[in-house]
Design a protein around this motif. Structure first.
Motif, PDB file in Angstrom:
ATOM      1  N   PRO A  40       0.788  -1.279  -0.080  1.00  0.00           N
ATOM      2  CA  PRO A  40      -0.524   0.224  -0.381  1.00  0.00           C
ATOM      3  C   PRO A  40       1.248   1.339  -0.295  1.00  0.00           C
ATOM      4  CG  PRO A  40      -1.146  -1.939   1.532  1.00  0.00           C
ATOM      5  CD  PRO A  40       0.145  -2.193   0.677  1.00  0.00           C
ATOM      6  N   LEU A  41       0.680   2.034  -0.803  1.00  0.00           N
ATOM      7  CA  LEU A  41       1.499   3.600  -0.961  1.00  0.00           C
ATOM      8  C   LEU A  41       0.969   4.175   0.275  1.00  0.00           C
ATOM      9  CD1 LEU A  41       2.826   5.544  -2.861  1.00  0.00           C
ATOM     10  CD2 LEU A  41       0.699   6.697  -3.745  1.00  0.00           C
ATOM     11  N   LEU A  42      -0.113   4.514   1.130  1.00  0.00           N
ATOM     12  CA  LEU A  42       0.013   4.820   1.949  1.00  0.00           C
ATOM     13  C   LEU A  42       0.575   4.813   3.373  1.00  0.00           C
ATOM     14  CD1 LEU A  42      -2.351   7.017   3.560  1.00  0.00           C
ATOM     15  CD2 LEU A  42      -3.955   5.105   3.980  1.00  0.00           C
ATOM     16  N   PHE A  43       1.223   3.702   3.045  1.00  0.00           N
ATOM     17  CA  PHE A  43       1.980   2.874   4.529  1.00  0.00           C
ATOM     18  C   PHE A  43       3.529   3.097   4.159  1.00  0.00           C
ATOM     19  CE2 PHE A  43       0.094  -1.426   5.533  1.00  0.00           C
ATOM     20  CZ  PHE A  43      -1.128  -0.557   5.398  1.00  0.00           C
ATOM     21  N   GLN A  44       4.053   4.154   2.567  1.00  0.00           N
ATOM     22  CA  GLN A  44       5.033   5.197   2.821  1.00  0.00           C
ATOM     23  C   GLN A  44       5.111   6.301   3.212  1.00  0.00           C
ATOM     24  OE1 GLN A  44       7.079   4.140  -0.987  1.00  0.00           O
ATOM     25  NE2 GLN A  44       5.796   2.510  -1.678  1.00  0.00           N
ATOM     26  N   LEU A  45       3.566   6.566   3.342  1.00  0.00           N
ATOM     27  CA  LEU A  45       3.480   7.876   4.422  1.00  0.00           C
ATOM     28  C   LEU A  45       3.671   8.462   5.463  1.00  0.00           C
ATOM     29  CD1 LEU A  45       1.101   8.716   1.066  1.00  0.00           C
ATOM     30  CD2 LEU A  45       3.710   9.269   0.560  1.00  0.00           C
ATOM     31  N   SER A  46       4.625   7.723   6.133  1.00  0.00           N
ATOM     32  CA  SER A  46       4.185   8.322   7.482  1.00  0.00           C
ATOM     33  C   SER A  46       3.234   7.151   8.267  1.00  0.00           C
ATOM     34  CB  SER A  46       4.679   9.294   8.182  1.00  0.00           C
ATOM     35  OG  SER A  46       5.414   8.981   9.151  1.00  0.00           O
ATOM     36  N   TRP A 117       2.905  17.313   0.903  1.00  0.00           N
ATOM     37  CA  TRP A 117       1.194  17.446   1.270  1.00  0.00           C
ATOM     38  C   TRP A 117       0.981  19.130   1.315  1.00  0.00           C
ATOM     39  CZ3 TRP A 117      -2.166  14.914   4.727  1.00  0.00           C
ATOM     40  CH2 TRP A 117      -2.829  16.204   5.270  1.00  0.00           C
ATOM     41  N   GLN A 118      -0.286  18.826   0.942  1.00  0.00           N
ATOM     42  CA  GLN A 118      -0.304  20.275   0.028  1.00  0.00           C
ATOM     43  C   GLN A 118      -1.996  20.774   1.409  1.00  0.00           C
ATOM     44  OE1 GLN A 118      -0.808  20.317  -3.900  1.00  0.00           O
ATOM     45  NE2 GLN A 118      -1.967  21.963  -4.542  1.00  0.00           N
ATOM     46  N   THR A 119      -1.356  22.084   1.110  1.00  0.00           N
ATOM     47  CA  THR A 119      -2.610  22.441   2.106  1.00  0.00           C
ATOM     48  C   THR A 119      -3.459  23.924   1.388  1.00  0.00           C
ATOM     49  OG1 THR A 119      -1.513  24.333   3.437  1.00  0.00           O
ATOM     50  CG2 THR A 119      -1.889  21.709   4.881  1.00  0.00           C
ATOM     51  N   ASP A 120      -3.281  24.137   0.464  1.00  0.00           N
ATOM     52  CA  ASP A 120      -3.706  24.929  -0.127  1.00  0.00           C
ATOM     53  C   ASP A 120      -3.459  24.922  -1.788  1.00  0.00           C
ATOM     54  OD1 ASP A 120      -1.052  26.022  -0.804  1.00  0.00           O
ATOM     55  OD2 ASP A 120      -0.832  27.478   0.950  1.00  0.00           O
ATOM     56  N   GLU A 121      -3.438  25.681  -2.910  1.00  0.00           N
ATOM     57  CA  GLU A 121      -3.430  25.670  -4.542  1.00  0.00           C
ATOM     58  C   GLU A 121      -2.108  25.681  -5.093  1.00  0.00           C
ATOM     59  OE1 GLU A 121      -5.175  29.067  -5.936  1.00  0.00           O
ATOM     60  OE2 GLU A 121      -7.186  28.684  -5.355  1.00  0.00           O
ATOM     61  N   HIS A 122      -1.358  25.990  -4.000  1.00  0.00           N
ATOM     62  CA  HIS A 122      -0.138  25.913  -4.718  1.00  0.00           C
ATOM     63  C   HIS A 122       0.944  24.623  -3.484  1.00  0.00           C
ATOM     64  CE1 HIS A 122      -0.336  28.904  -7.669  1.00  0.00           C
ATOM     65  NE2 HIS A 122      -0.916  29.410  -6.353  1.00  0.00           N
ATOM     66  N   ALA A 123       1.798  23.565  -4.391  1.00  0.00           N
ATOM     67  CA  ALA A 123       1.952  22.864  -4.043  1.00  0.00           C
ATOM     68  C   ALA A 123       3.984  23.153  -3.669  1.00  0.00           C
ATOM     69  CB  ALA A 123       2.191  21.596  -4.415  1.00  0.00           C
ATOM     70  N   ASP A 124       4.738  23.448  -2.376  1.00  0.00           N
ATOM     71  CA  ASP A 124       6.166  23.492  -1.885  1.00  0.00           C
ATOM     72  C   ASP A 124       6.668  22.572  -2.012  1.00  0.00           C
ATOM     73  OD1 ASP A 124       8.318  24.851  -1.052  1.00  0.00           O
ATOM     74  OD2 ASP A 124       7.287  26.123   0.320  1.00  0.00           O
ATOM     75  N   LEU A 125       7.606  22.194  -2.935  1.00  0.00           N
ATOM     76  CA  LEU A 125       8.117  20.624  -3.264  1.00  0.00           C
ATOM     77  C   LEU A 125       8.942  20.678  -1.903  1.00  0.00           C
ATOM     78  CD1 LEU A 125       8.192  19.385  -6.641  1.00  0.00           C
ATOM     79  CD2 LEU A 125       6.788  19.241  -4.545  1.00  0.00           C
ATOM     80  N   GLU A 126      10.386  21.986  -0.857  1.00  0.00           N
ATOM     81  CA  GLU A 126      11.421  22.269  -1.127  1.00  0.00           C
ATOM     82  C   GLU A 126      10.511  21.630   0.452  1.00  0.00           C
ATOM     83  OE1 GLU A 126      14.639  25.293  -0.138  1.00  0.00           O
ATOM     84  OE2 GLU A 126      13.492  25.689  -1.946  1.00  0.00           O
ATOM     85  N   LEU A 127      10.138  22.254   0.560  1.00  0.00           N
ATOM     86  CA  LEU A 127       8.726  22.549   2.622  1.00  0.00           C
ATOM     87  C   LEU A 127       7.993  21.413   2.549  1.00  0.00           C
ATOM     88  CD1 LEU A 127       9.302  24.541   5.597  1.00  0.00           C
ATOM     89  CD2 LEU A 127       6.676  24.849   3.927  1.00  0.00           C
ATOM     90  N   ASN A 128       7.059  20.882   1.847  1.00  0.00           N
ATOM     91  CA  ASN A 128       6.408  20.315   1.913  1.00  0.00           C
ATOM     92  C   ASN A 128       7.124  18.985   0.950  1.00  0.00           C
ATOM     93  OD1 ASN A 128       5.468  20.864   4.469  1.00  0.00           O
ATOM     94  ND2 ASN A 128       4.024  22.295   2.782  1.00  0.00           N
ATOM     95  N   GLY A 129       7.414  18.504   0.244  1.00  0.00           N
ATOM     96  CA  GLY A 129       7.717  17.719  -0.831  1.00  0.00           C
ATOM     97  C   GLY A 129       7.921  15.918   0.151  1.00  0.00           C
ATOM     98  N   TYR A 130       7.852  14.965   0.143  1.00  0.00           N
ATOM     99  CA  TYR A 130       7.767  14.015   0.287  1.00  0.00           C
ATOM    100  C   TYR A 130       9.241  13.564  -0.599  1.00  0.00           C
ATOM    101  CZ  TYR A 130       3.156  13.127   2.622  1.00  0.00           C
ATOM    102  OH  TYR A 130       2.757  13.736   4.142  1.00  0.00           O
ATOM    103  N   SER A 282       4.680  -2.159   9.474  1.00  0.00           N
ATOM    104  CA  SER A 282       5.155  -0.826   8.405  1.00  0.00           C
ATOM    105  C   SER A 282       5.328  -0.045  10.017  1.00  0.00           C
ATOM    106  CB  SER A 282       4.588   0.231   7.854  1.00  0.00           C
ATOM    107  OG  SER A 282       3.049   0.595   8.050  1.00  0.00           O
ATOM    108  N   THR A 283       6.435   0.993   9.916  1.00  0.00           N
ATOM    109  CA  THR A 283       6.005   1.959  10.801  1.00  0.00           C
ATOM    110  C   THR A 283       5.341   2.726  11.665  1.00  0.00           C
ATOM    111  OG1 THR A 283       8.805   2.248  10.596  1.00  0.00           O
ATOM    112  CG2 THR A 283       7.523   4.345  12.452  1.00  0.00           C
ATOM    113  N   CYS A 284       4.193   2.808  12.385  1.00  0.00           N
ATOM    114  CA  CYS A 284       3.034   3.209  12.456  1.00  0.00           C
ATOM    115  C   CYS A 284       2.996   3.836  14.405  1.00  0.00           C
ATOM    116  CB  CYS A 284       1.876   2.648  12.300  1.00  0.00           C
ATOM    117  SG  CYS A 284       1.698   1.430  12.729  1.00  0.00           S
ATOM    118  N   ARG A 285       2.600   4.663  14.338  1.00  0.00           N
ATOM    119  CA  ARG A 285       1.696   4.955  15.944  1.00  0.00           C
ATOM    120  C   ARG A 285       0.284   4.410  16.316  1.00  0.00           C
ATOM    121  NH1 ARG A 285      -2.197  10.662  17.379  1.00  0.00           N
ATOM    122  NH2 ARG A 285      -2.351   9.639  20.127  1.00  0.00           N
TER     123      ARG A 285
END
Length: 344
Positions: A40-46, A117-130, A282-285
């Motif tokens: 699952p791709l979701l498992f790679q996203l923390s 990870w995106q919270t508005d119309e523009h994605a900041d890859l440097e700050l919020n990229g996976y 997988s690593t998880c809480r």
């Protein structure tokens, strides 16, 4: 960009609902997860609490729209050719945050890249990229076959409805009423009955699980199971451990989980001698809640563990006061829930 191919598939997944200790609720969501290279791709996203756009409870027209977007038959909904891969399970708005990625054609292939990870119309890859996830190059025929099959299913008149309904059978009406109300609040249909034999077969086939109270006798249980067998209904049967609503909700959630075992985060829970045995893939809480009935049948609830676990088996010492007497343990992580009685 690497020319190495990744495999693409879809598999059932679940975001388990819950009745939380503070009285709030967590909504149940069924969805299809993206399986990349068998995982699952979701498992790679923390430890991300999110669902894909391919959720079973969205209207058919919206579901079809999501599929056609992923097939690149319509314009990208976000700037820069970005598509929502996972979103908030409660409200699904971008303001709550979403995992997005660029999806594009490369010849006959399809490429997913620049996850963020995106919270508005523009994605900041440097700050919020996976960073370190992707790019993934999928063979076009495999990719289109997996998603295109969903359009065929959506157009089929014989498609079975999502079976997020539970039949409750028991003697304690007050407990059943509270359980039904809690299940409905988190998005699971629930009905109470004493006679499943009189229900039409087509109605019985809409249930995903049957939950029996502790006071239900073997004869009544057998009659209910026979009625479902005659109807050709494949349901999971839940033996209620105790008249504790959050505990019963967790049991029902586990019963409704039809995702493959190898694609679950939480795969094992054992509770014995003031210790819990937990296994995760997988690593998880992981959160452990203890529920206890005292001699006056009053319910006591205590969180006994909340932490991040690495893949593998773990032994967790528990507070003996929280699990004395008649007690039960509920383990939760993103998308998975398990229940176990405390053994002595």
């Amino acid at each position: 960009m690497s020319a190495e191919y990744a495999t693409f598939a879809l598999a059932p997944a679940m975001r388990a609902g819950a009745v939380l200790a503070n009285g709030t609720y967590q909504v149940h969501r069924d969805f299809l997860d993206f399986i990349v290279d068998g995982r699952p791709l979701l498992f790679q996203l923390s430890d991300l609490d999110a669902v894909s756009p391919l959720a079973s409870d969205v209207p058919p027209a919206i579901f079809t729209s999501h599929v056609r977007r992923l097939l690149l038959e319509t314009e990208a909904p976000l700037d820069g050719g970005r598509y929502i891969i996972y979103g908030c399970p409660e409200c699904e708005t971008l303001e709550c945050g979403a995992v997005t990625a660029v999806i594009e054609r490369s010849g006959d292939d399809v490429v997913w890249r620049d996850f963020a990870w995106q919270t508005d119309e523009h994605a900041d890859l440097e700050l919020n990229g996976y960073h370190g996830i992707g790019p993934f190059r999928f063979r076009g025929d495999q990719y289109r076959a997996a998603l295109g099959g969903l359009l065929d299913d959506a157009s089929s008149e014989d498609e079975a409805p999502a079976r997020r309904r539970v039949l409750l059978v028991g003697a304690r009406v007050a407990v059943l009423a509270k359980l039904a109300a809690a299940l409905r609040t988190i998005g699971i249909g629930a009905e109470i009955t004493h006679d499943a034999g009189s229900a039409p077969p087509e109605e019985l086939r809409t249930y995903g699980a049957v939950a029996f109270g502790r006071a239900v006798g073997e004869e009544e249980r057998a009659a209910v199971k026979e009625a479902f067998a005659r109807a050709g209904a494949d349901v999971a049967y839940v033996e209620g451990l105790a008249p504790i609503v959050p505990l019963l909700v967790a049991q029902v959630e586990h019963a409704l989980d039809r995702s493959p075992l190898e694609q679950r985060r939480l795969t094992r829970l054992i509770a014995a001698d003031d210790e819990a045995g937990v296994e995760v893939t997988s690593t998880c809480r992981v959160q452990l809640m203890a529920y206890r009935l005292d001699r006056l049948y009053r319910t006591h609830t205590q969180e006994v563990f909340d932490g991040v676990l690495e893949p593998g088996k773990h032994r967790i010492a528990l507070d003996p006061r929280a699990v004395k007497g008649q007690s039960f343990l509920v383990a939760r992580t993103t998308g998975s829930v398990l229940v176990a009685p405390m053994l002595r």
